[in-house]
Design an enzyme around this catalytic site. Sequence first.
Site, PDB file in Angstrom:
ATOM      1  CD1 TRP A 324     -12.444  17.928  47.789  1.00 20.74           C
ATOM      2  CD2 TRP A 324     -12.962  15.827  48.332  1.00 20.74           C
ATOM      3  NE1 TRP A 324     -11.466  17.112  47.279  1.00 20.74           N
ATOM      4  CE2 TRP A 324     -11.762  15.815  47.608  1.00 20.74           C
ATOM      5  CE3 TRP A 324     -13.478  14.617  48.786  1.00 20.74           C
ATOM      6  CZ2 TRP A 324     -11.062  14.652  47.319  1.00 20.74           C
ATOM      7  CZ3 TRP A 324     -12.787  13.452  48.494  1.00 20.74           C
ATOM      8  CH2 TRP A 324     -11.580  13.466  47.774  1.00 20.74           C
ATOM      9  CG  HIS A 325     -16.829  12.862  49.603  1.00 16.46           C
ATOM     10  ND1 HIS A 325     -16.323  13.501  50.697  1.00 16.46           N
ATOM     11  CD2 HIS A 325     -16.203  11.664  49.545  1.00 16.46           C
ATOM     12  CE1 HIS A 325     -15.428  12.724  51.282  1.00 16.46           C
ATOM     13  NE2 HIS A 325     -15.334  11.600  50.608  1.00 16.46           N
ATOM     14  N   GLY A 326     -18.996  15.497  46.390  1.00 18.28           N
ATOM     15  CA  GLY A 326     -19.886  15.606  45.241  1.00 18.28           C
ATOM     16  C   GLY A 326     -20.723  16.862  45.301  1.00 18.28           C
TER      17      GLY A 326
END
Lengths: 471, 385
Positions: A324-326
């Site tokens: 989700w962060h990257g």
Amino acid sequence: MVFSSALFVFYFLPVFLLAYLASPPAYRNRTALAGSLAFYTCGAPVFVFVLIASSLADFHIARRMSRLYDNRRRKWLWASVLLNLGLLGYFKYANFFVDNFNELLAGLGLEPMAWAAVALPIGISFFTFQKLSYVVDVYQRRMPPLERPADVLLYIALFPQLIAGPIVRYHEIARQLHQRERYYTLNHRINGLFRFAVGLAKKLFIADVMGEAVHQAFQMEAVGGLSTPEAWIIIVAYAFQIYFDFSAYSDMAIGLGKLMGFDFPENFNFPYISGSITEFWRRWHITLSKWMRDYLYIPLGGNRRGPGRTYFNLWVVFLLSGLWHGAAWAFVLWGAYHGLFLVLERLFLKRWLDAAGKWASIPFTFLVVLMGWVLFRAESIELAEAYYQKLFSLEGGDWSFSSQFWFTFLLAGAFSFMPTVGKLSFKLEEAYYSHISPAILAKGVFSLVILTLCFSEVAVAGFHPFIYFRF
Amino acid sequence: MESLKRMVWITALLLLCAPLLLQLSGIRLGQPLKGWQPPPPQDTLSWESWAEGNWQDNVEEQARYRLKARPLLARLNNQLRYSLFGQLNSRNVIRGKNGYFYEEPYIRSYLGLDFQGEESIAENVAMLETIADSLKANGSRLLFVLSSGKASFMPENFPPPYDTMPKGISNYETYRKYLLQSRIPTLDLNRYLQDMKDTASYKLYTKGNTHWSAYALYSVTDTLLRTIEQLLDRNLPDYHYGPVTIERKARGLDDGIFQSLNLLWTNMEDEYAYRDIILEPDQLPGAYRPKVWAIGDSFYGTLMDAGIPHRFFHPNSLFLYYFSEVRTLDGRTYPLKEVEKQRREIENQDLILIFITEANIGACCWGMTGAFYRMYQERNEGMME
């Protein structure tokens, strides 16, 4: 448009605030929605249509679901989940998957697939989670659906939290969308102004100063030139940068929310004083952890299906949290790394850390977090590898940082670890959240000073995008 | 307490709106900023530029650049950084020991870090010699003035790391060597001020300026005028000095570097000695004033600011600033574009003055040497044919 830009601070904010304060109560939501759409359109004129169209789809799906009592409810839920995750998957991960697929094809000696790179709509990770929160809360009958499409759009697009959180779950804010007189007080507004000023100052005077040094060091060609002490100082500086950057954004969002009469949930609570990774995730990006718990971990079965399944669920949650962060393998590894420590803590590590006491467990946890930040910042496995080598190569050498860097570094350290020592920090924290009149007055006066200093920085500084805008 | 809180809230709202109100009213806040910054380019609004975010970036830059409150806010920011961390927000400016400010290129040039090489300097001086000879043959003279430099004058105040760096051969030293060996009339004001350093009654360089002090300027003026008189074999108007007055605050740009820091507190306290140059009244009617083209940098600019050329040179004399911008004695400024036309004017001058300081001498003389050298070469070749 970021909150620390001249456009926002000197133009958008005063115009919006005056319009909002001048609006009669019945029109405040309309002003907020108009301001929010203008805010998003300014930065992402194409994607605003994606935001509006998908929010309207969620409005209709939720309305339909709320009227059903059979299996079709579940089907509509899945339709919304597929729609929202589909959009997220396409806009955020398509490039990543195609790149990896092409590498695989290249490995097999085949021609790569032709693909035009997809642009990432800002804030899509955040508003997708809020949209999912809306439909799931309605599905679970935790809250009724909203009556008007404009209300759904306001919940999703409300500009303070639209592009970098906090992730406000629907049931946390549903009532405030129509009844927020309770929070629309002078005290609340002064507190809001104070939070906004503190956030802006954290971003401009701490995160950006740390970021400058970190940016120079975290380049493949620069890592080789670092000494081991420099590499350690830089990674600690990055820990401060990301904390003060992200928590600054949350402070500003919470502050702007308060100015409008909203009460958004807190997102950070001194994460670096955590005595375990489990505790770290209760203090870091709290709204993401809560979202993951409510909408992923518990639906997967949580800890109700035996230890083995619990560990699996934890790991899945953190793998996905990393993704989700990257869209990069380094983020996936970062998520897996945190998931691993959560599992280890459930197995034995937490007991050991508790027994060791806070003076051992806090530094240990901080060290674990730092090692994770290397992956997070490097974004490529090769750079992370080179950086880890530098950290443990025991290469001596000089370091040269400016006096401003050292001042800010120590200040950031003092703030980050403040609650570990003494009662003073407790009293400061009490005053920080206080609603008694002298404290409010002091915060108001303090805000004036801080805002003036921040204005001076915004007026001359370069363009400083927030780290979390990519996510 | 409630009314106090209300007051604070209203003040905060006013503060938030103040930059916007100033923008709407057109009132600029604070002293104008010194120095130059290139304005951000204008980007026209189009769907592509908006969708790609270029227009927004440009609007952000424009918003900051055009902010009416910017001078005051920038000065506040610079002052904080200067007072807390000693940061200097001016390009190339560094703070040396004992509170002396320098421009870094001067130090680098003094240490020989920008050394051009002996061969190219010798070649350049040879071309200048041809120009000087040709001018002389046509009744004009060329005078090469090696202007002073703060770095040469006081290397003892260099900050780290320059204070411990070994000194190499500099452009100035090499130019000086070849100029003195040539037939080019040369005046070395750098050496002249260094020789005066221990005996001068007042400071020749102040803390907050790149250029020489006003007191030093009058001394070099005297030497310059006497050299011109000897070279042209004509008497320039006589003059005498007024009494010296000592001031703690600089006049005009006598603390120019310090002012370029754009701080809130703009005066740098130091010892500033001023005196007037007073022309003898009986010398004025019919006095000889040579027609001068001065090709130079900001050091000649200090003579212009002090009105020296205005009093001693012909009113049509020009200052060719960096050989790219023309400054007339009546205050007009225009770009030196038509070099082809301008260079034919060179022989109508009595004196061509090259006035260049140590930091710039590596770039001597901003294209002038080549342009005039080619002109004379072509002319000589034409005569041969």
